[in-house]
Motif scaffolding. Structure first.
Motif, PDB file in Angstrom:
ATOM      1  N   LEU A  25       0.812  -1.207   0.000  1.00  0.00           N
ATOM      2  CA  LEU A  25       0.000   0.000   0.000  1.00  0.00           C
ATOM      3  C   LEU A  25       0.850   1.263   0.000  1.00  0.00           C
ATOM      4  CD1 LEU A  25      -2.773  -1.089   2.512  1.00  0.00           C
ATOM      5  CD2 LEU A  25      -2.778  -1.227   0.027  1.00  0.00           C
ATOM      6  N   ASP A  26       1.980   1.220   0.676  1.00  0.00           N
ATOM      7  CA  ASP A  26       2.907   2.358   0.730  1.00  0.00           C
ATOM      8  C   ASP A  26       2.200   3.660   1.090  1.00  0.00           C
ATOM      9  OD1 ASP A  26       5.475   3.411   0.641  1.00  0.00           O
ATOM     10  OD2 ASP A  26       5.220   4.084  -1.424  1.00  0.00           O
ATOM     11  N   GLY A  27       1.308   3.579   2.058  1.00  0.00           N
ATOM     12  CA  GLY A  27       0.602   4.767   2.514  1.00  0.00           C
ATOM     13  C   GLY A  27       1.327   5.427   3.671  1.00  0.00           C
ATOM     14  N   GLN A  28       0.807   6.539   4.097  1.00  0.00           N
ATOM     15  CA  GLN A  28       1.376   7.253   5.240  1.00  0.00           C
ATOM     16  C   GLN A  28       1.156   6.463   6.529  1.00  0.00           C
ATOM     17  OE1 GLN A  28      -0.161  11.210   5.642  1.00  0.00           O
ATOM     18  NE2 GLN A  28       1.269  11.765   7.254  1.00  0.00           N
ATOM     19  N   HIS A  29       0.028   5.722   6.621  1.00  0.00           N
ATOM     20  CA  HIS A  29      -0.302   4.953   7.817  1.00  0.00           C
ATOM     21  C   HIS A  29      -0.396   3.460   7.550  1.00  0.00           C
ATOM     22  CE1 HIS A  29      -1.224   8.956   9.125  1.00  0.00           C
ATOM     23  NE2 HIS A  29      -2.266   9.032   8.327  1.00  0.00           N
ATOM     24  N   LEU A  30      -0.679   3.082   6.306  1.00  0.00           N
ATOM     25  CA  LEU A  30      -0.896   1.690   5.939  1.00  0.00           C
ATOM     26  C   LEU A  30       0.250   1.175   5.083  1.00  0.00           C
ATOM     27  CD1 LEU A  30      -4.678   1.994   4.995  1.00  0.00           C
ATOM     28  CD2 LEU A  30      -3.658   1.519   7.232  1.00  0.00           C
ATOM     29  N   THR A  31       0.725  -0.040   5.378  1.00  0.00           N
ATOM     30  CA  THR A  31       1.897  -0.565   4.689  1.00  0.00           C
ATOM     31  C   THR A  31       1.589  -1.640   3.657  1.00  0.00           C
ATOM     32  OG1 THR A  31       2.266  -2.217   6.417  1.00  0.00           O
ATOM     33  CG2 THR A  31       3.408  -0.096   6.651  1.00  0.00           C
ATOM     34  N   ARG A  32       0.780  -2.608   4.039  1.00  0.00           N
ATOM     35  CA  ARG A  32       0.569  -3.767   3.180  1.00  0.00           C
ATOM     36  C   ARG A  32      -0.781  -4.378   3.491  1.00  0.00           C
ATOM     37  NH1 ARG A  32       5.235  -8.014   3.244  1.00  0.00           N
ATOM     38  NH2 ARG A  32       6.118  -6.242   2.193  1.00  0.00           N
ATOM     39  N   LEU A  33      -1.348  -4.981   2.483  1.00  0.00           N
ATOM     40  CA  LEU A  33      -2.596  -5.691   2.657  1.00  0.00           C
ATOM     41  C   LEU A  33      -2.393  -7.122   2.188  1.00  0.00           C
ATOM     42  CD1 LEU A  33      -6.042  -4.337   2.211  1.00  0.00           C
ATOM     43  CD2 LEU A  33      -5.510  -6.507   1.128  1.00  0.00           C
TER      44      LEU A  33
ATOM     45  N   VAL B 199     -15.721  -0.659   4.897  1.00  0.00           N
ATOM     46  CA  VAL B 199     -14.660   0.340   4.804  1.00  0.00           C
ATOM     47  C   VAL B 199     -13.935   0.435   6.142  1.00  0.00           C
ATOM     48  CG1 VAL B 199     -14.110   2.763   4.322  1.00  0.00           C
ATOM     49  CG2 VAL B 199     -16.007   1.636   3.113  1.00  0.00           C
ATOM     50  N   VAL B 200     -12.606   0.400   6.094  1.00  0.00           N
ATOM     51  CA  VAL B 200     -11.767   0.626   7.269  1.00  0.00           C
ATOM     52  C   VAL B 200     -11.103   1.987   7.070  1.00  0.00           C
ATOM     53  CG1 VAL B 200      -9.777  -0.159   8.604  1.00  0.00           C
ATOM     54  CG2 VAL B 200     -11.321  -1.835   7.577  1.00  0.00           C
ATOM     55  N   ILE B 201     -11.230   2.863   8.068  1.00  0.00           N
ATOM     56  CA  ILE B 201     -10.665   4.209   8.008  1.00  0.00           C
ATOM     57  C   ILE B 201      -9.613   4.334   9.098  1.00  0.00           C
ATOM     58  CG2 ILE B 201     -11.158   6.682   8.152  1.00  0.00           C
ATOM     59  CD1 ILE B 201     -14.146   5.813   7.558  1.00  0.00           C
ATOM     60  N   VAL B 202      -8.423   4.779   8.717  1.00  0.00           N
ATOM     61  CA  VAL B 202      -7.329   4.957   9.661  1.00  0.00           C
ATOM     62  C   VAL B 202      -6.862   6.409   9.574  1.00  0.00           C
ATOM     63  CG1 VAL B 202      -4.981   4.241  10.282  1.00  0.00           C
ATOM     64  CG2 VAL B 202      -6.603   2.558   9.380  1.00  0.00           C
ATOM     65  N   GLU B 203      -6.834   7.084  10.728  1.00  0.00           N
ATOM     66  CA  GLU B 203      -6.321   8.453  10.775  1.00  0.00           C
ATOM     67  C   GLU B 203      -5.543   8.630  12.067  1.00  0.00           C
ATOM     68  OE1 GLU B 203      -9.401  11.476  10.820  1.00  0.00           O
ATOM     69  OE2 GLU B 203     -10.770  10.081  11.755  1.00  0.00           O
TER      70      GLU B 203
ATOM     71  N   LEU C 146      -0.029  -1.705   9.700  1.00  0.00           N
ATOM     72  CA  LEU C 146       0.051  -0.320  10.166  1.00  0.00           C
ATOM     73  C   LEU C 146       1.510   0.104  10.313  1.00  0.00           C
ATOM     74  CD1 LEU C 146      -2.618  -0.538  13.012  1.00  0.00           C
ATOM     75  CD2 LEU C 146      -2.914   0.538  10.777  1.00  0.00           C
ATOM     76  N   ARG C 147       1.838   1.351  10.012  1.00  0.00           N
ATOM     77  CA  ARG C 147       3.203   1.859  10.174  1.00  0.00           C
ATOM     78  C   ARG C 147       3.572   2.080  11.636  1.00  0.00           C
ATOM     79  NH1 ARG C 147       5.750   2.196   5.769  1.00  0.00           N
ATOM     80  NH2 ARG C 147       4.739   2.839   3.852  1.00  0.00           N
TER      81      ARG C 147
END
Length: 139
Positions: free
Chosen positions: A71-79, A119-123, A96-97
């Motif tokens: 995923l390479d997101g700010q908070h999410l890494t891999r699914l 939907v999963v929302i992470v902030e 999660l990072r």
């Protein structure tokens, strides 16, 4: 026997990549499961060396989603996802990072006929709607 086709459509909405003024730090993973007997996913949040969100879904008799997606997101890494034919269970793991205590994790779902959208929302914590509202003005 359950005749349920479950499909996972991974739609990662990274607000860093797609402007999202109201929720600038939010990241979402949207999953769509199709079939009349798919359960609402059971969510578990795990801490430790590999912090993650684990979703378990039952009532699935076929699975065709990728086993892994970076995923390479700010908070999410891999699914990752795994299908267990015995018991008809799909498990989705969202990496999660940071430890879960750094985040507010929320979910919602909608049902449209035989389709369940989950939907999963992470902030990050501290990025609540009240804190996003108006900037604080000094007297």
């Amino acid at each position: 026997m359950l005749r349920c086709l479950a499909t996972l459509l991974l739609v990662l909405t990274l607000c860093a990549a797609i402007p999202c003024a109201a929720h600038a730090q939010e990241e979402r993973v949207t999953m769509k499961f199709h079939g009349p007997d798919v359960s609402i996913p059971e969510l578990t949040v795990l801490d430790g060396a590999q912090p993650r969100i684990v979703l378990d879904v039952t009532g699935v008799d076929r699975w065709n989603a990728p086993a892994q997606q970076d995923l390479d997101g700010q908070h999410l890494t891999r699914l990752t996802s795994a299908y267990r034919r015995v018991g008809g269970q799909v498990q989705v793991v969202i990496g999660l990072r940071q430890p879960p205590s750094h985040y507010t994790i929320s979910t919602f779902y909608e049902v449209f006929g035989d389709t369940l959208a989950f939907v999963v929302i992470v902030e990050p914590r501290g990025d609540s709607p009240q804190q996003r509202a108006a900037p604080h003005k000094s007297p």
